[in-house]
Structure formats: C-alpha cells, structure tokens
Design an enzyme around this catalytic site. Structure first.
Site, mmCIF file in Angstrom:
data_model
loop_
_atom_site.group_PDB
_atom_site.id
_atom_site.type_symbol
_atom_site.label_atom_id
_atom_site.label_comp_id
_atom_site.label_asym_id
_atom_site.label_seq_id
_atom_site.Cartn_x
_atom_site.Cartn_y
_atom_site.Cartn_z
ATOM 1 N N CYS A 20 -42.856 28.762 52.497
ATOM 2 C CA CYS A 20 -41.702 27.869 52.369
ATOM 3 C C CYS A 20 -41.861 26.629 53.228
ATOM 4 C CB CYS A 20 -40.401 28.607 52.716
ATOM 5 S SG CYS A 20 -40.140 28.931 54.470
ATOM 6 N N ASP B 162 -41.790 27.200 57.063
ATOM 7 C CA ASP B 162 -43.018 27.735 57.651
ATOM 8 C C ASP B 162 -43.921 26.627 58.181
ATOM 9 O OD1 ASP B 162 -42.435 30.407 57.144
ATOM 10 O OD2 ASP B 162 -43.478 30.425 55.215
ATOM 11 N N CYS C 13 -37.230 32.605 51.976
ATOM 12 C CA CYS C 13 -38.259 31.576 51.769
ATOM 13 C C CYS C 13 -38.190 30.896 50.409
ATOM 14 C CB CYS C 13 -39.645 32.181 51.961
ATOM 15 S SG CYS C 13 -40.005 32.696 53.652
#
Length: 208
Positions: free
Chosen positions: A98, A101, A161
């Site tokens: 995602c 991240d 995510c």
C-alpha cells in the site's frame, strides 16, 4: 504542522494491533526481501535465531504473507510481486502492499527509496523520494493518500492496505472516498508523519 484527529486515531489503533502480531519478525524479513530474492524459512530462522516451529507460528499469524511455489517468502508488506506501488531501493525494484508502506519502510530500513504509484482514478503517476527522515521531489505536489481506520483483523492487507492509495489530488479521490465508508484523504506529508510514528512503534522491542 498539526496532525489530524483521524491520523492520531489510526496511530493509536495500530499501537494496539501491533501488540497482537509478531512485529519482531518484520524488520529482519524486510531486510531479506529488500535484497531482491525469495526468502526461505530456513534463512529467516537463521537470521532471527529462532527454531523453525516458532518461525512457522509467527508467519501463520499474518495470512497475507506471500510465498512462491517452493514455499519461500516473497512478500510481507514489501514484495517481489508487482503491485501499484513501486519501491526502488539500492538498485532493486520492489513493490509494497500500500501507499503507507512506502512511507514507513525507508525509516525501518535506514535507506532512501524512489517511489512511484498510479492514481486509481486518473491514472496519473505520483512519484517521490522517501528518505528515512523526510520526503523529496513529490510530484504532483497536490497528491494525497487515502486512509481508513484499521481493525484487529489478522489479514491487514485485505482489511487496511487495499484501501490505502496515492491520488493525484483530493479532487481525484472524491468519488472513491464517497464509495468507501470511513475513508478519508490526507496530504502526503501528514501520511509520512503517520508512517514515521508507525515505524517507531514497529522498531521498538514491544511494538508500542
């Protein structure tokens, strides 16, 4: 710059969630995946100095973990498999689950990354360099990040995510946000500050 109540709530929820997951596995596994090759359970056990059954039990707590046909790990937040979020570090082209991240992992790995992603609605590329302590060369400057409140699901990829994207602008995200209950967008700088806080949580011994 003030952090919104929404982002503070996300950070607080993650502080609880992280206590329920094997966060001590994350950093060693990220470092191995960042080398650009699948990671065997034996290698991971050696790196962690854990018995094989403990490694297996920890991985079982994260059902989103990706494996190749030989049972080697290829994705755990950072992945060898293509996603919309490209993460280039030390000459390796990797990907993440995602948009958040890419804002967390440079701080955890201690290295800068070049990031690019496609806006889900306009197709426009969003690109930036993420250093462990700051952002550089964000294009377009109007870009935003969509976020939702995480829940305690063990499958963080599906529950969180999959809703976290880069959009070219807040206006470009309007229709998407309207279709996803509880979703909001924040500026990339604010999302980065959230990423810094989550990196701090994840790198502390207790995960809090």
């Amino acid at each position: 710059m003030e952090t919104s109540t929404f982002v503070k709530e996300i950070a607080e929820r993650f502080s609880v969630i992280n206590r329920l997951h094997p966060t001590e596995l994350l950093l060693p596994l990220l470092r191995e995946i960042a080398k650009g090759s699948p990671v065997s359970r034996k290698t991971l056990a050696t790196v962690l100095d854990w018995p094989a059954d403990r490694v297996a039990a920890a991985l079982d707590q994260v059902p989103s973990t990706e494996y190749d046909d030989d049972g080697n790990i290829v994705g755990y937040g950072l992945t060898l498999r293509e996603t919309p979020h490209t993460f280039e570090i030390d000459g390796q082209r990797l990907y993440t689950w995602c948009a958040l991240d890419v804002l967390i992992f440079p701080a955890l790995l201690g290295r800068s990354a070049y990031v690019s992603s496609r806006c889900p609605t306009t197709g426009e590329e969003v690109s930036l360099t993420v250093a462990p302590d700051g952002l550089h060369r964000l294009e377009p400057a109007s870009a935003v990040v969509s976020l939702v409140r995480p829940n305690a699901s063990s499958d963080i990829r599906c529950s969180f995510c999959c809703h976290v994207h880069f959009f070219a602008s807040a206006a470009a995200a309007d229709d998407w946000v309207a279709q996803h209950e509880g979703a909001e967008v924040v500026g990339v700088e604010e999302a980065f500050r959230l990423g810094q806080e989550l990196a701090r949580q994840l790198s502390s011994p207790s995960g809090t």
